[in-house]
Design an enzyme around this catalytic site. Structure first.
Site, PDB file in Angstrom:
ATOM      1  N   TYR A 142       0.857  -1.188   0.000  1.00 30.65           N
ATOM      2  CA  TYR A 142       0.000   0.000   0.000  1.00 30.65           C
ATOM      3  C   TYR A 142       0.887   1.230   0.000  1.00 30.65           C
ATOM      4  CZ  TYR A 142      -3.852   3.109   1.528  1.00 30.65           C
ATOM      5  OH  TYR A 142      -4.787   4.104   1.625  1.00 30.65           O
ATOM      6  N   LYS A 170      -1.678  -1.461  -3.902  1.00 29.22           N
ATOM      7  CA  LYS A 170      -2.743  -0.465  -3.843  1.00 29.22           C
ATOM      8  C   LYS A 170      -2.057   0.888  -3.956  1.00 29.22           C
ATOM      9  CE  LYS A 170      -6.272   1.717  -0.979  1.00 29.22           C
ATOM     10  NZ  LYS A 170      -6.929   1.812   0.354  1.00 29.22           N
TER      11      LYS A 170
END
Length: 305
Positions: A142, A170
């Site tokens: 992330y 992400k």
């Protein structure tokens, strides 16, 4: 766990970073969480992320996180991928979160670079590897420099991508140009981490979204992604324009958990918009504004006040 049909979508295509419902006194509301997870999966989602930023992970505790994962996996884990956040600025804490997530039945992990500490890139690599070594779960990196205070360098992503346990990213950098480069170099599945940039990220090779507005426009986003898959760019643009006011309303102020809960309450999907400090609930005036946006978008019955 649902069957992985493609290496480009190891966790599905449409995921929400699900809010964590609370009781009136601020306790974990598992019954509502399960109902919400079922609603999301029934309405366009093939994955859910728990214990992330929008799930108020910094203010929920280890037993709560594990209970939430176990309950959601039991409820929808045969129909949707359940990815659990294992994010902390304390590496040992992140390791334990990963272990508990695996024990609770999570299908994958979301690992953010340590926030506030702003470690060096070698420090980030060492942190992520420690979390990877804690379980056998596939992992989504992330990259969210606005919250973490540090961005993943290209070389860091490439180095971590060499580990077979790292399968996805992400991306909440807002940088679709660099995403295009890294998708080609790493072969990782790329998930847009900003609802408002989904078409741009799809156009450079992203495979799906981990969103916030998806809580309330999940079917619309699922249709948008399906339209992209079949090459219908006109439908993608039309779908994007239709949801953009909702995306802006839930993300624009920067307090996604607060506004997502307010929108879900307005739609009757949450009984209350309780959050934990340092967040405070959306005001009645803010809720009225959200209701107006939802009503205009056709999501809220005009007869409802």
């Amino acid at each position: 766990m649902p069957q992985v049909t493609s290496s480009t979508r190891p966790f599905g295509a449409v995921l929400s970073a699900m809010v964590t419902p609370f009781t009136p006194d601020g306790g974990l509301d598992l019954e509502t969480a399960v109902a919400l997870a079922r609603h999301l999966v029934d309405h366009g989602h093939d994955g859910i992320v728990l214990n992330g930023t929008t799930g108020e992970a910094p203010t929920t505790h280890a037993p709560e996180k594990a209970e939430l994962i176990a309950a959601v996996v039991e409820a929808v884990g045969d129909r949707a991928f359940v990815v659990a956040g294992a994010g902390s600025n304390d590496t040992l804490h992140a390791v334990r979160m990963a272990e508990q997530a695996a024990e609770a039945g999570a299908h994958g992990l979301l690992v953010v670079s340590p926030y506030y500490s702003r470690p060096s890139q070698p420090g980030i690599v060492a942190h992520v590897r420690a979390v990877l070594d804690a379980t056998e779960l596939p992992t989504m990196l992330y990259d969210v420099p606005g919250r973490a205070g540090v961005r993943l360098a290209d070389a860091t992503v490439e180095e971590l991508a060499s580990d077979e346990r790292v399968v996805a990213v992400k991306d909440a950098t807002g940088d679709s140009v660099n995403a295009a480069r890294l998708i080609e170099r790493t072969g990782l599945a790329w998930y847009c981490g900003d609802d408002g940039l989904l078409p741009q990220f799809l156009s450079v090779g992203a495979t799906g979204v981990v969103g916030v507005a998806t809580h309330v426009v999940g079917p619309h986003v699922a249709r948008l992604v399906a339209a992209w898959d079949r090459g219908d760019t006109a439908a993608v643009l039309a779908g994007y324009r239709a949801i953009l006011p909702v995306v802006t309303a839930l993300n624009g102020p920067g307090f996604q958990a607060v506004y997502a809960k307010a929108a879900l309450e307005a739609l009757g999907m949450l009984p209350r918009r309780t959050v934990r400090l340092p967040y405070v609930p959306a005001s009645d005036e803010e809720v009225a504004g959200l209701r107006g946006v939802l009503r205009t978008a056709g999501l809220l019955d005009p007869a409802l006040t």
